[in-house]
Design a protein around this motif. Structure first.
Motif, PDB file in Angstrom:
ATOM      1  N   PRO A   1      -0.037  10.130   3.494  1.00  0.00           N
ATOM      2  CA  PRO A   1      -0.620  10.506   4.781  1.00  0.00           C
ATOM      3  C   PRO A   1      -2.071  10.965   4.691  1.00  0.00           C
ATOM      4  CG  PRO A   1       0.774  12.259   3.960  1.00  0.00           C
ATOM      5  CD  PRO A   1       0.960  11.096   3.013  1.00  0.00           C
ATOM      6  N   HIS A   2      -2.578  11.130   3.476  1.00  0.00           N
ATOM      7  CA  HIS A   2      -3.891  11.729   3.274  1.00  0.00           C
ATOM      8  C   HIS A   2      -4.993  10.725   2.980  1.00  0.00           C
ATOM      9  CE1 HIS A   2      -2.036  11.034  -0.582  1.00  0.00           C
ATOM     10  NE2 HIS A   2      -3.203  11.144  -1.179  1.00  0.00           N
ATOM     11  N   SER A   3      -4.623   9.498   2.604  1.00  0.00           N
ATOM     12  CA  SER A   3      -5.617   8.543   2.111  1.00  0.00           C
ATOM     13  C   SER A   3      -5.712   7.329   3.017  1.00  0.00           C
ATOM     14  CB  SER A   3      -5.250   8.092   0.685  1.00  0.00           C
ATOM     15  OG  SER A   3      -6.274   7.276   0.140  1.00  0.00           O
ATOM     16  N   ILE A   4      -6.917   6.812   3.193  1.00  0.00           N
ATOM     17  CA  ILE A   4      -7.103   5.629   4.013  1.00  0.00           C
ATOM     18  C   ILE A   4      -6.392   4.432   3.382  1.00  0.00           C
ATOM     19  CG2 ILE A   4      -9.225   6.387   5.107  1.00  0.00           C
ATOM     20  CD1 ILE A   4     -10.836   4.924   3.047  1.00  0.00           C
ATOM     21  N   THR A   5      -6.011   3.479   4.203  1.00  0.00           N
ATOM     22  CA  THR A   5      -5.172   2.378   3.739  1.00  0.00           C
ATOM     23  C   THR A   5      -5.932   1.356   2.898  1.00  0.00           C
ATOM     24  OG1 THR A   5      -5.565   1.195   5.816  1.00  0.00           O
ATOM     25  CG2 THR A   5      -3.591   2.554   5.695  1.00  0.00           C
ATOM     26  N   GLY A   6      -7.224   1.349   2.962  1.00  0.00           N
ATOM     27  CA  GLY A   6      -7.977   0.280   2.320  1.00  0.00           C
ATOM     28  C   GLY A   6      -8.387   0.545   0.895  1.00  0.00           C
ATOM     29  N   ASP A   7      -7.459   0.412  -0.057  1.00  0.00           N
ATOM     30  CA  ASP A   7      -7.859   0.606  -1.450  1.00  0.00           C
ATOM     31  C   ASP A   7      -8.760  -0.528  -1.946  1.00  0.00           C
ATOM     32  OD1 ASP A   7      -6.149  -1.507  -1.982  1.00  0.00           O
ATOM     33  OD2 ASP A   7      -4.784  -0.374  -3.246  1.00  0.00           O
TER      34      ASP A   7
ATOM     35  N   GLN B   1      15.855  -3.864 -12.670  1.00  0.00           N
ATOM     36  CA  GLN B   1      15.140  -3.999 -11.409  1.00  0.00           C
ATOM     37  C   GLN B   1      16.098  -4.015 -10.222  1.00  0.00           C
ATOM     38  OE1 GLN B   1      13.955  -5.737 -14.300  1.00  0.00           O
ATOM     39  NE2 GLN B   1      12.560  -4.001 -14.247  1.00  0.00           N
ATOM     40  N   VAL B   2      15.705  -3.301  -9.153  1.00  0.00           N
ATOM     41  CA  VAL B   2      16.471  -3.320  -7.906  1.00  0.00           C
ATOM     42  C   VAL B   2      15.592  -3.571  -6.683  1.00  0.00           C
ATOM     43  CG1 VAL B   2      18.358  -1.869  -8.746  1.00  0.00           C
ATOM     44  CG2 VAL B   2      16.343  -0.801  -7.732  1.00  0.00           C
ATOM     45  N   TYR B   3      14.262  -3.498  -6.815  1.00  0.00           N
ATOM     46  CA  TYR B   3      13.319  -3.883  -5.768  1.00  0.00           C
ATOM     47  C   TYR B   3      13.488  -3.065  -4.488  1.00  0.00           C
ATOM     48  CZ  TYR B   3      13.235  -7.659  -9.110  1.00  0.00           C
ATOM     49  OH  TYR B   3      13.185  -8.374 -10.263  1.00  0.00           O
ATOM     50  N   LEU B   4      13.239  -1.774  -4.616  1.00  0.00           N
ATOM     51  CA  LEU B   4      13.303  -0.871  -3.483  1.00  0.00           C
ATOM     52  C   LEU B   4      12.045  -0.993  -2.631  1.00  0.00           C
ATOM     53  CD1 LEU B   4      14.530   2.213  -5.521  1.00  0.00           C
ATOM     54  CD2 LEU B   4      15.920   0.925  -3.891  1.00  0.00           C
ATOM     55  N   ASN B   5      12.166  -0.656  -1.359  1.00  0.00           N
ATOM     56  CA  ASN B   5      10.997  -0.477  -0.518  1.00  0.00           C
ATOM     57  C   ASN B   5      10.538   0.976  -0.635  1.00  0.00           C
ATOM     58  OD1 ASN B   5      10.992  -3.138   0.456  1.00  0.00           O
ATOM     59  ND2 ASN B   5      12.499  -2.606   2.037  1.00  0.00           N
ATOM     60  N   MET B   6       9.257   1.197  -0.395  1.00  0.00           N
ATOM     61  CA  MET B   6       8.707   2.527  -0.619  1.00  0.00           C
ATOM     62  C   MET B   6       9.370   3.587   0.259  1.00  0.00           C
ATOM     63  SD  MET B   6       6.635   4.008  -2.630  1.00  0.00           S
ATOM     64  CE  MET B   6       5.702   5.521  -2.847  1.00  0.00           C
ATOM     65  N   GLU B   7       9.702   3.237   1.499  1.00  0.00           N
ATOM     66  CA  GLU B   7      10.292   4.237   2.394  1.00  0.00           C
ATOM     67  C   GLU B   7      11.694   4.647   1.950  1.00  0.00           C
ATOM     68  OE1 GLU B   7      11.095   0.237   4.510  1.00  0.00           O
ATOM     69  OE2 GLU B   7       9.540   1.153   3.245  1.00  0.00           O
ATOM     70  N   GLU B   8      12.312   3.851   1.077  1.00  0.00           N
ATOM     71  CA  GLU B   8      13.610   4.230   0.517  1.00  0.00           C
ATOM     72  C   GLU B   8      13.469   5.270  -0.591  1.00  0.00           C
ATOM     73  OE1 GLU B   8      16.450   0.447   0.674  1.00  0.00           O
ATOM     74  OE2 GLU B   8      14.521  -0.031  -0.281  1.00  0.00           O
ATOM     75  N   ILE B   9      12.251   5.431  -1.064  1.00  0.00           N
ATOM     76  CA  ILE B   9      11.977   6.379  -2.144  1.00  0.00           C
ATOM     77  C   ILE B   9      11.306   7.639  -1.616  1.00  0.00           C
ATOM     78  CG2 ILE B   9      10.742   6.696  -4.341  1.00  0.00           C
ATOM     79  CD1 ILE B   9      10.788   3.640  -4.627  1.00  0.00           C
ATOM     80  N   SER B  10      10.353   7.432  -0.692  1.00  0.00           N
ATOM     81  CA  SER B  10       9.531   8.542  -0.225  1.00  0.00           C
ATOM     82  C   SER B  10       9.156   8.320   1.231  1.00  0.00           C
ATOM     83  CB  SER B  10       8.266   8.657  -1.082  1.00  0.00           C
ATOM     84  OG  SER B  10       7.331   9.538  -0.508  1.00  0.00           O
ATOM     85  N   ARG B  11       9.564   9.226   2.094  1.00  0.00           N
ATOM     86  CA  ARG B  11       9.246   9.065   3.508  1.00  0.00           C
ATOM     87  C   ARG B  11       7.752   9.135   3.780  1.00  0.00           C
ATOM     88  NH1 ARG B  11      13.000  13.443   6.350  1.00  0.00           N
ATOM     89  NH2 ARG B  11      12.258  14.583   4.527  1.00  0.00           N
ATOM     90  N   ASP B  12       7.018   9.931   2.990  1.00  0.00           N
ATOM     91  CA  ASP B  12       5.584  10.060   3.220  1.00  0.00           C
ATOM     92  C   ASP B  12       4.766   9.055   2.414  1.00  0.00           C
ATOM     93  OD1 ASP B  12       5.785  11.128   0.675  1.00  0.00           O
ATOM     94  OD2 ASP B  12       5.397  13.192   1.296  1.00  0.00           O
ATOM     95  N   GLY B  13       5.430   8.203   1.636  1.00  0.00           N
ATOM     96  CA  GLY B  13       4.721   7.152   0.916  1.00  0.00           C
ATOM     97  C   GLY B  13       4.054   7.605  -0.359  1.00  0.00           C
ATOM     98  N   ILE B  14       4.511   8.716  -0.923  1.00  0.00           N
ATOM     99  CA  ILE B  14       3.901   9.260  -2.140  1.00  0.00           C
ATOM    100  C   ILE B  14       4.913   9.245  -3.275  1.00  0.00           C
ATOM    101  CG2 ILE B  14       2.888  11.294  -3.239  1.00  0.00           C
ATOM    102  CD1 ILE B  14       1.847  12.150  -0.505  1.00  0.00           C
ATOM    103  N   LEU B  15       4.512   8.697  -4.397  1.00  0.00           N
ATOM    104  CA  LEU B  15       5.292   8.782  -5.628  1.00  0.00           C
ATOM    105  C   LEU B  15       4.294   9.147  -6.726  1.00  0.00           C
ATOM    106  CD1 LEU B  15       8.101   8.443  -6.859  1.00  0.00           C
ATOM    107  CD2 LEU B  15       7.539   6.059  -7.329  1.00  0.00           C
ATOM    108  N   GLY B  16       3.990  10.412  -6.825  1.00  0.00           N
ATOM    109  CA  GLY B  16       2.945  10.901  -7.725  1.00  0.00           C
ATOM    110  C   GLY B  16       2.492  12.273  -7.251  1.00  0.00           C
ATOM    111  N   ASN B  17       1.320  12.686  -7.675  1.00  0.00           N
ATOM    112  CA  ASN B  17       0.842  14.023  -7.346  1.00  0.00           C
ATOM    113  C   ASN B  17      -0.599  13.984  -6.839  1.00  0.00           C
ATOM    114  OD1 ASN B  17       0.329  16.722  -7.075  1.00  0.00           O
ATOM    115  ND2 ASN B  17       0.342  17.182  -9.269  1.00  0.00           N
TER     116      ASN B  17
END
Length: 257
Positions: A28-34, A206-222
């Motif tokens: 939620p904190h970073s712009i989408t355009g990497d 491998q199970v190929y999860l979507n990100m929202e299945e892991i993290s509602r806010d889209g973050i996997l890290g710190n």
């Protein structure tokens, strides 16, 4: 450059840099355009080496992030065809040295497939580098100390890089109340290693999860480990390494048949 200027430049057997990224959520904190980060890094490398560079390709293969508004994902076939068309357009006018600077790991398999097709059918070796995975572990330890690898989607190193390059667009205030996950996320009792990989004991599959299945806010890290100062150091290191790569690749014989 005008086409006349480009024609003269291409007579010198130049190296052409192709920046590639994605437009997808990074918390939620970073712009989408990497893709913006890849573009800026390539621009700085070109300024130091005299290489030429294309406008950045802003979209990539971002299937697992499509659950978040703002994510634009190309299909594998579209991205593959786009890379082939770009390289062939350059090769038609004599370019034999091309380096793809990839700012999104999800693009990597497709880049490899396109590069192998070009090598097989056109006899030209296309190089690529994954920007974020090229950061050496020792450099991470130097930056982060005991927490030397707070990497992950929506975390590092991109949050620091964007804080350095685009501080006015970042929304670190949106992390108010957010806490780094202390527990390893799980799926059906398996530890989640990445959005595509889970593990039990020392076995990964491998199970190929979507990100929202892991993290509602889209973050996997710190992302709380980020700072503009670290971002400046990361960009500087990537530019330094990229400059060395380009200078050496300029001397390479990329014609394989």
């Amino acid at each position: 450059m005008t086409w006349k200027e480009i024609a003269e430049a291409f007579k010198q057997d130049p190296i052409v840099l192709i920046p590639l990224g994605s437009m997808e959520e990074h918390g939620p904190h970073s712009i989408t355009g990497d893709f913006l980060a890849a573009s800026e890094i390539v621009k700085q490398i070109a300024e130091r080496t005299g290489a030429y560079y294309l406008p950045v390709i802003p979209f990539g293969y971002s299937e697992l992030f499509r659950g978040y508004p703002g994510t634009i994902s190309l299909s594998p076939n579209t991205l593959y065809g786009l890379l082939i068309d770009i390289c062939e357009s350059l090769m038609e006018h004599g370019v034999t040295k091309m380096v793809i600077f990839n700012g999104h790991t999800g693009n990597s398999p497709i880049i490899g497939q396109a590069a192998r097709k070009i090598k097989r059918e056109r006899g030209i070796m296309v190089a690529s580098i994954n920007l974020w995975q090229s950061i050496p572990m020792e450099f991470k330890k130097h930056l982060y100390g005991n927490s030397f690898n707070p990497s992950g989607h929506g975390g590092e190193p991109l949050t620091s890089v964007m804080l350095h390059l685009y501080p006015e667009d970042m929304r670190m205030d949106m992390l108010a109340g957010w806490r780094n996950q202390q527990e390893v996320p799980e799926w059906e009792g398996f530890r989640i290693h990445s959005p595509a990989t889970v593990e039990t004991e020392d076995i990964q599959f491998q199970v190929y999860l979507n990100m929202e299945e892991i993290s509602r806010d889209g973050i996997l890290g710190n992302p709380l480990a980020a700072s503009a100062e670290r971002g400046e150091a990361i960009v500087g290191e990537l530019v330094r390494r990229g400059t060395a790569l380009v200078e050496k690749f300029t001397q390479a014989n990329t014609i394989v048949k």
